[in-house]
Design a protein around this motif. Structure first.
Motif, PDB file in Angstrom:
ATOM      1  N   LEU A  80      49.749 -42.961 -36.078  1.00 17.78           N
ATOM      2  CA  LEU A  80      50.329 -42.559 -34.797  1.00 17.78           C
ATOM      3  C   LEU A  80      49.691 -41.264 -34.285  1.00 17.78           C
ATOM      4  CD1 LEU A  80      54.111 -43.335 -35.357  1.00 17.78           C
ATOM      5  CD2 LEU A  80      52.554 -44.476 -33.762  1.00 17.78           C
ATOM      6  N   GLY A  81      49.381 -40.365 -35.160  1.00 18.22           N
ATOM      7  CA  GLY A  81      48.704 -39.119 -34.765  1.00 18.22           C
ATOM      8  C   GLY A  81      47.315 -39.396 -34.226  1.00 18.22           C
ATOM      9  N   VAL A  82      46.590 -40.314 -34.880  1.00 19.90           N
ATOM     10  CA  VAL A  82      45.250 -40.672 -34.407  1.00 19.90           C
ATOM     11  C   VAL A  82      45.327 -41.322 -33.033  1.00 19.90           C
ATOM     12  CG1 VAL A  82      43.273 -42.177 -34.855  1.00 19.90           C
ATOM     13  CG2 VAL A  82      44.263 -40.840 -36.715  1.00 19.90           C
ATOM     14  N   LEU A  83      46.249 -42.276 -32.852  1.00 23.12           N
ATOM     15  CA  LEU A  83      46.397 -42.944 -31.555  1.00 23.12           C
ATOM     16  C   LEU A  83      46.775 -41.958 -30.456  1.00 23.12           C
ATOM     17  CD1 LEU A  83      48.203 -46.250 -32.592  1.00 23.12           C
ATOM     18  CD2 LEU A  83      45.866 -46.001 -31.728  1.00 23.12           C
ATOM     19  N   GLN A 112      57.652 -31.622 -49.111  1.00 24.68           N
ATOM     20  CA  GLN A 112      58.279 -32.722 -48.387  1.00 24.68           C
ATOM     21  C   GLN A 112      57.356 -33.940 -48.316  1.00 24.68           C
ATOM     22  OE1 GLN A 112      59.537 -31.213 -44.618  1.00 24.68           O
ATOM     23  NE2 GLN A 112      61.184 -29.986 -45.488  1.00 24.68           N
ATOM     24  N   LEU A 113      56.060 -33.711 -48.165  1.00 26.39           N
ATOM     25  CA  LEU A 113      55.120 -34.835 -48.078  1.00 26.39           C
ATOM     26  C   LEU A 113      54.990 -35.567 -49.409  1.00 26.39           C
ATOM     27  CD1 LEU A 113      52.289 -33.431 -45.794  1.00 26.39           C
ATOM     28  CD2 LEU A 113      53.965 -35.190 -45.249  1.00 26.39           C
ATOM     29  N   LYS A 114      55.239 -34.881 -50.492  1.00 29.63           N
ATOM     30  CA  LYS A 114      55.176 -35.545 -51.793  1.00 29.63           C
ATOM     31  C   LYS A 114      56.306 -36.552 -51.947  1.00 29.63           C
ATOM     32  CE  LYS A 114      52.720 -31.965 -54.286  1.00 29.63           C
ATOM     33  NZ  LYS A 114      52.735 -30.989 -55.352  1.00 29.63           N
ATOM     34  N   ASP A 115      57.407 -36.343 -51.227  1.00 30.61           N
ATOM     35  CA  ASP A 115      58.556 -37.246 -51.321  1.00 30.61           C
ATOM     36  C   ASP A 115      58.449 -38.437 -50.363  1.00 30.61           C
ATOM     37  OD1 ASP A 115      59.595 -35.566 -53.207  1.00 30.61           O
ATOM     38  OD2 ASP A 115      60.881 -34.480 -51.786  1.00 30.61           O
ATOM     39  N   VAL A 116      57.499 -38.389 -49.405  1.00 31.47           N
ATOM     40  CA  VAL A 116      57.361 -39.461 -48.406  1.00 31.47           C
ATOM     41  C   VAL A 116      56.582 -40.626 -49.024  1.00 31.47           C
ATOM     42  CG1 VAL A 116      56.323 -40.027 -46.175  1.00 31.47           C
ATOM     43  CG2 VAL A 116      57.435 -37.823 -46.510  1.00 31.47           C
ATOM     44  N   PRO A 117      57.065 -41.868 -48.834  1.00 29.05           N
ATOM     45  CA  PRO A 117      56.313 -43.029 -49.347  1.00 29.05           C
ATOM     46  C   PRO A 117      54.941 -43.137 -48.671  1.00 29.05           C
ATOM     47  CG  PRO A 117      58.537 -43.659 -48.696  1.00 29.05           C
ATOM     48  CD  PRO A 117      58.332 -42.256 -48.253  1.00 29.05           C
ATOM     49  N   ALA A 118      54.007 -43.770 -49.349  1.00 28.21           N
ATOM     50  CA  ALA A 118      52.635 -43.861 -48.858  1.00 28.21           C
ATOM     51  C   ALA A 118      52.554 -44.610 -47.530  1.00 28.21           C
ATOM     52  CB  ALA A 118      51.761 -44.543 -49.900  1.00 28.21           C
ATOM     53  N   LYS A 119      53.293 -45.709 -47.372  1.00 25.81           N
ATOM     54  CA  LYS A 119      53.238 -46.476 -46.123  1.00 25.81           C
ATOM     55  C   LYS A 119      53.715 -45.634 -44.944  1.00 25.81           C
ATOM     56  CE  LYS A 119      53.804 -51.049 -48.118  1.00 25.81           C
ATOM     57  NZ  LYS A 119      54.615 -52.254 -48.181  1.00 25.81           N
ATOM     58  N   MET A 155      51.532 -44.535 -41.618  1.00 26.40           N
ATOM     59  CA  MET A 155      51.987 -44.834 -40.255  1.00 26.40           C
ATOM     60  C   MET A 155      52.016 -43.554 -39.398  1.00 26.40           C
ATOM     61  SD  MET A 155      52.329 -48.008 -39.867  1.00 26.40           S
ATOM     62  CE  MET A 155      53.206 -48.033 -38.320  1.00 26.40           C
ATOM     63  N   ILE A 156      52.492 -42.465 -39.969  1.00 29.17           N
ATOM     64  CA  ILE A 156      52.526 -41.195 -39.241  1.00 29.17           C
ATOM     65  C   ILE A 156      51.101 -40.749 -38.902  1.00 29.17           C
ATOM     66  CG2 ILE A 156      53.088 -38.735 -39.456  1.00 29.17           C
ATOM     67  CD1 ILE A 156      55.519 -39.615 -41.128  1.00 29.17           C
TER      68      ILE A 156
END
Length: 96
Positions: free
Chosen positions: A84-87, A69-76, A80-81
């Protein structure tokens, strides 16, 4: 101990050794029964740790599914995800 006691103990030990050797010869004649018992014991041991193997298998399946699934997600979107996890992590650490 006297010499007589030592000799009698040696004779007793020899008799025990011979009886064990004879019993071992009978066991050697029936190796299949011993092998079956060992396989049953191994199966019982495998059953005890089977739940751990099941969990590990499910975790591997989940990770492989996420990888696809992560291979299908665009880089931007992935960046962003991650941001958001770091914040979220920093905000939770400041709360404590």
């Amino acid at each position: 101990m006297t010499q007589k006691d030592i000799r009698s103990e040696i004779d007793e030990l020899k008799a025990r050794l011979e009886s064990l050797s004879a019993a071992g010869g009978q066991d050697a004649a029936q190796p299949a029964a011993g092998a079956e018992q060992q396989m049953e014991d191994a199966a019982e041991g495998a059953g005890a740790g089977g739940w751990l193997r099941d969990i590990m298998k499910q975790a591997e399946e989940l990770m492989s599914g996420l990888d696809l699934q992560l291979k299908d997600v665009p880089a931007k979107t992935a960046l962003m995800i991650f941001a958001l996890g770091v914040l979220t992590g920093r905000m939770l650490s400041k709360r404590e």
